[in-house]
Design a protein around this motif. Structure first.
Motif, short mmCIF file in Angstrom:
data_model
loop_
_atom_site.label_atom_id
_atom_site.label_comp_id
_atom_site.label_asym_id
_atom_site.label_seq_id
_atom_site.Cartn_x
_atom_site.Cartn_y
_atom_site.Cartn_z
N LYS A 283 0.83 -1.21 0.00
CA LYS A 283 0.00 0.00 0.00
C LYS A 283 0.87 1.27 0.00
CE LYS A 283 -3.75 2.17 2.58
NZ LYS A 283 -4.64 2.04 3.74
N MET A 284 1.89 1.29 0.84
CA MET A 284 2.75 2.48 0.91
C MET A 284 3.58 2.62 -0.35
SD MET A 284 2.10 4.13 3.70
CE MET A 284 0.40 3.68 3.39
N ASN A 285 4.00 1.50 -0.93
CA ASN A 285 4.76 1.56 -2.18
C ASN A 285 3.90 2.08 -3.32
OD1 ASN A 285 7.23 0.65 -1.19
ND2 ASN A 285 6.59 -1.47 -1.32
N LYS A 286 2.63 1.67 -3.36
CA LYS A 286 1.73 2.16 -4.40
C LYS A 286 1.50 3.66 -4.27
CE LYS A 286 -0.91 -2.00 -5.44
NZ LYS A 286 -2.21 -2.66 -5.33
N LYS A 287 1.46 4.14 -3.03
CA LYS A 287 1.27 5.57 -2.79
C LYS A 287 2.58 6.35 -2.94
CE LYS A 287 -2.65 5.38 0.34
NZ LYS A 287 -3.17 5.83 1.63
N LYS A 288 3.67 5.62 -3.18
CA LYS A 288 5.01 6.21 -3.29
C LYS A 288 5.39 6.99 -2.03
CE LYS A 288 5.12 6.27 -8.28
NZ LYS A 288 5.34 4.89 -8.40
N ARG A 289 4.88 6.51 -0.90
CA ARG A 289 5.21 7.13 0.38
C ARG A 289 6.43 6.44 0.94
NH1 ARG A 289 1.27 7.16 5.56
NH2 ARG A 289 2.82 7.88 7.04
N LYS A 290 7.45 7.21 1.25
CA LYS A 290 8.72 6.68 1.74
C LYS A 290 8.82 6.87 3.25
CE LYS A 290 10.38 5.88 -2.38
NZ LYS A 290 10.39 4.56 -2.90
N TRP A 291 9.55 5.96 3.89
CA TRP A 291 9.80 6.07 5.33
C TRP A 291 10.62 7.32 5.60
CZ3 TRP A 291 8.40 4.18 9.88
CH2 TRP A 291 9.21 4.44 10.98
N SER A 292 10.31 7.97 6.68
CA SER A 292 11.06 9.13 7.13
C SER A 292 11.31 8.98 8.63
CB SER A 292 10.23 10.40 6.87
OG SER A 292 10.74 11.49 7.60
N GLU A 293 12.43 9.47 9.09
CA GLU A 293 12.72 9.43 10.52
C GLU A 293 11.77 10.32 11.30
OE1 GLU A 293 14.66 7.35 12.27
OE2 GLU A 293 15.05 6.37 10.36
N ASP A 294 10.98 11.12 10.60
CA ASP A 294 9.98 11.97 11.25
C ASP A 294 8.65 11.26 11.47
OD1 ASP A 294 11.75 14.10 11.32
OD2 ASP A 294 11.12 14.83 9.35
N GLU A 295 8.57 9.98 11.06
CA GLU A 295 7.33 9.22 11.27
C GLU A 295 7.07 9.08 12.77
OE1 GLU A 295 5.04 8.15 9.24
OE2 GLU A 295 6.09 8.46 7.34
N PHE A 296 5.81 8.91 13.11
CA PHE A 296 5.45 8.66 14.50
C PHE A 296 6.08 7.35 14.96
CE2 PHE A 296 1.82 11.21 13.00
CZ PHE A 296 1.82 12.21 13.96
N VAL A 297 6.40 7.27 16.23
CA VAL A 297 6.94 6.02 16.79
C VAL A 297 5.86 4.95 16.75
CG1 VAL A 297 7.83 4.89 18.87
CG2 VAL A 297 8.58 7.21 18.26
N PHE A 298 4.62 5.34 17.03
CA PHE A 298 3.51 4.40 17.04
C PHE A 298 2.62 4.66 15.84
CE2 PHE A 298 4.63 5.21 21.50
CZ PHE A 298 5.06 3.94 21.83
N LEU A 299 2.67 3.73 14.89
CA LEU A 299 1.83 3.82 13.70
C LEU A 299 0.75 2.74 13.77
CD1 LEU A 299 4.58 4.22 10.96
CD2 LEU A 299 3.02 5.99 11.80
N SER A 300 -0.42 3.10 13.31
CA SER A 300 -1.51 2.12 13.28
C SER A 300 -1.25 1.11 12.16
CB SER A 300 -2.83 2.84 13.03
OG SER A 300 -2.86 3.35 11.71
N ARG A 301 -2.14 0.16 12.04
CA ARG A 301 -1.99 -0.85 10.97
C ARG A 301 -2.09 -0.23 9.59
NH1 ARG A 301 -4.56 -3.75 15.14
NH2 ARG A 301 -3.38 -5.60 15.68
N THR A 302 -2.68 0.96 9.50
CA THR A 302 -2.79 1.66 8.22
C THR A 302 -1.68 2.72 8.07
OG1 THR A 302 -4.38 3.23 9.17
CG2 THR A 302 -5.28 1.29 8.04
N PHE A 303 -0.68 2.64 8.93
CA PHE A 303 0.49 3.52 8.89
C PHE A 303 0.15 4.98 9.14
CE2 PHE A 303 1.53 -0.22 6.40
CZ PHE A 303 2.64 -0.67 7.08
#
Length: 91
Positions: free
Chosen positions: A26-46
């Motif tokens: 899902k994240m690859n299709k959205k072309k969303r890349k991991w960032s160190e600014d992501e929340f520590v706690f992500l839901s199952r839908t990121f």
């Protein structure tokens, strides 16, 4: 002060989240890349947890890693103490 075991668990959890994120179709299709600014706690839908869903997420993590009870407030307080001990600038 944040207990050493909790720090290790949180770092391990973050690495697991990072891998799940990178391997997500899902994240690859959205072309969303991991960032160190992501929340520590992500839901199952990121997505970041909301104030109403965070307690459930913390409970799942406590159960997964056999941790003592930690509230969202306690976690925030531990993090603030961690930053203060290292003389980090407040954000």
């Amino acid at each position: 002060m944040m207990p050493d075991r909790l720090k290790k668990v949180l770092l391990k959890h973050r690495e697991e989240q990072k891998e799940r994120f990178k391997n997500s179709i899902k994240m690859n299709k959205k072309k969303r890349k991991w960032s160190e600014d992501e929340f520590v706690f992500l839901s199952r839908t990121f997505r970041g947890y909301t104030s109403s869903s965070l307690p459930k997420g913390l409970r799942e993590i406590r159960e997964k890693y056999s941790l003592e009870y930690t509230s969202p407030y306690g976690l925030r307080h531990s993090y603030a103490s961690y930053c203060a001990d290292r003389k980090m600038d407040p954000v």
